[in-house]
Design an enzyme around this catalytic site. Structure first.
Site, PDB file in Angstrom:
ATOM      1  N   SER A 396      -3.184  -0.930  -3.352  1.00  0.00           N
ATOM      2  CA  SER A 396      -2.855   0.196  -3.508  1.00  0.00           C
ATOM      3  C   SER A 396      -1.033   0.618  -3.930  1.00  0.00           C
ATOM      4  CB  SER A 396      -2.243   1.355  -2.477  1.00  0.00           C
ATOM      5  OG  SER A 396      -1.617   0.690  -1.547  1.00  0.00           O
ATOM      6  N   LYS A 439       0.209   8.449   3.461  1.00  0.00           N
ATOM      7  CA  LYS A 439       1.174   8.559   2.876  1.00  0.00           C
ATOM      8  C   LYS A 439       2.018   9.144   2.089  1.00  0.00           C
ATOM      9  CE  LYS A 439      -1.385   3.846   1.346  1.00  0.00           C
ATOM     10  NZ  LYS A 439      -2.061   3.558  -0.360  1.00  0.00           N
TER      11      LYS A 439
END
Length: 491
Positions: A396, A439
């Site tokens: 990611s 996140k």
């Protein structure tokens, strides 16, 4: 048998186990949905999805007594209340509770018992729990299921399959008892820190519920409604004796804790109360910022501790670890060489592959990015991920690495309040990532104002707290060129 027979102790022990098990004994469950919801809300803030699952199960159970029990798996960082929530479910449903910790377990006999031919053999933890609970329908918590070990001693995950699977556990046979026992009425609750590390053979049998990190606002509410009243009750104090307002709570959370849950916050609040008792300041006292500093000293953490600004080639990536969502700056530098790539910061294979893809993408599109003068075959590239003590793995960080390299090549500083997450392909397509909720909460807690995310993650935004969405400008992208146009092109 003769009293002096060497077998009599083993046979007596076996018969004691068989007779003491609750073969047909059930506890009377709480069936009123409003009462159950009230009890769950009394002990835990939020966790709406998990609470709804329990209420749905009880509503169905009220219509059909023979319905199969739930197998919940609570997944989330340490300290968010997975284990205590399982105990709260047992209390709310008026069921007995038993906990089994399988973290580090590599011997399946601990779960399904030892055969009676072995010296000192006993039933497994499941049968032991049923004996202690005294009922056939308790709540059994299987803790840390993602930390089981498979080696030459056994495969506990496969053993758990026999225990949890609804088509098999009605005729579960413990190696010690060697008699069928119906486990289908047990409400099993599992916990794990990492969803991807749950054994594959178990995963599709579980109803996985993610418990995310708490935001600053949620931690303040939990402290006011749960932590402070409980701490005062433990120390025989009234809420009027020592007053802690929201501003002080905010300072404690931001400067003295760094966690996804509330364990450290509870320890800090307990420390404050005990220090006030030692000083004999427990009558209409108010905790002020100055008094807080006297009691706890200088704060351990700074809100923007890891954010780096005013440097070329530095960009904030978003990641997830055991403490929840984190912001990890990525640093880059070029120097004369022969095209080598140096990677530091405890990088694992998936992240290393993201770095190679990002570099190839930039080299293939030098003209588009207006960096034709760079000869990547005659320079070395060094990429470093800060907080080098933490392992970085996953796919990611591709767009962040690409942006950091372009920032260095184009001499463009990326503001420290910008972060991004997403994987990149050789064609610049930005791929979907996991852990978006963690996140974004981590970015919000650290003061990030703008975040780039893959457009494929649009549906995940439904689960993000409104407090986070209202304070972060979230930009969804399909292709990396959209980030380039937004950040690097002159407007």
């Amino acid at each position: 048998m003769s009293d002096i027979s060497p077998e009599i102790a083993n046979i007596r022990n076996y018969l004691d186990w068989v007779i003491s098990l609750p073969w047909n004994k059930y506890s009377k469950d709480e069936t009123n949905l409003e009462t159950i919801k009230k009890n769950l809300d009394k002990t835990h803030f939020g966790m709406n999805e998990a609470k709804d699952k329990i209420l749905e199960y009880i509503a169905a159970k009220n219509r059909n007594k023979n319905i199969d029990s739930l197998i919940l798996c609570l997944v989330g960082p340490s300290g968010v209340g997975k284990t205590t929530f399982a105990k709260s479910i047992a209390d709310s449903l008026n069921k007995e509770f038993y906990k089994i910790s399988v973290g580090g377990l590599n011997d399946s006999s601990i779960l399904n018992g030892h055969r009676r031919t072995y010296l000192g053999s006993n039933p497994g933890k499941i049968i032991e729990g049923l004996k202690k609970c005294g009922t056939k329908n308790p709540v059994i918590l299987i803790d840390e299921v993602d930390k089981m070990v498979k080696d030459y001693k056994g495969d506990p995950a496969s053993c758990l399959l026999d225990i949890l699977d609804k088509s098999q556990n009605k005729t579960f046979i413990d190696n010690y008892l060697e008699e069928e026992f119906d486990l289908s009425q047990i409400l099993f609750i599992l916990t794990a820190n990492y969803e991807e590390e749950i054994p594959y053979e178990l995963y599709d049998r579980l109803e996985v519920i993610e418990l995310s990190s708490y935001t600053l606002f949620e931690k303040i509410e939990i402290a006011k409604k749960y932590l402070i009243p409980n701490i005062y009750h433990e120390h025989n104090l009234n809420l009027k004796d020592i007053k802690i307002n929201e501003q002080v709570l905010k300072e404690i959370i931001e400067n003295y804790t760094n966690e996804a849950g509330i364990r450290e916050l509870k320890r800090i609040l307990t420390t404050i109360i005990r220090k006030m008792i030692v000083l004999n300041k427990i009558e209409n006292e108010k905790i002020t910022p100055n008094l807080l500093h006297e009691l706890l000293g200088i704060g351990k953490y700074a809100k923007n501790e890891y954010l780096v600004s005013n440097n070329f080639g530095v960009v904030n990536a978003l990641g997830v670890n055991a403490t929840g969502g984190v912001v990890m700056p990525i640093e880059t530098c070029f120097y004369n060489g022969n095209g080598k790539i140096k990677i530091t910061g405890l990088i694992k294979q998936l992240t290393e592959e993201s770095i190679n893809v990002a570099i190839s993408y930039i080299m293939a599109n030098k003209e588009i990015f207006n960096i034709p003068n760079y000869d990547f075959l005659n320079i070395n590239v060094h990429i470093h991920m800060l907080d080098a003590s933490v392992k970085k793995d996953g796919c990611s960080a591709g767009i962040t690495i690409t942006t950091a390299l372009l920032s260095l090549a184009l001499k463009k500083v990326i503001p420290s309040n910008i972060a991004m997450t997403g994987e990149i392909t050789l064609n610049g397509i930005v791929r979907k990532i996991g852990g978006l909720k963690e996140k974004l909460i981590g970015a919000y807690n650290l003061g990030i104002k703008k975040v780039f995310i893959p457009k494929d993650n649009h549906n995940d935004l439904e689960d993000i707290p409104s407090e986070v969405l209202n304070n972060i400008d979230i930009i969804e992208i399909n292709n990396y060129i959209e980030i380039y146009n937004f950040i690097f092109k002159e407007k």
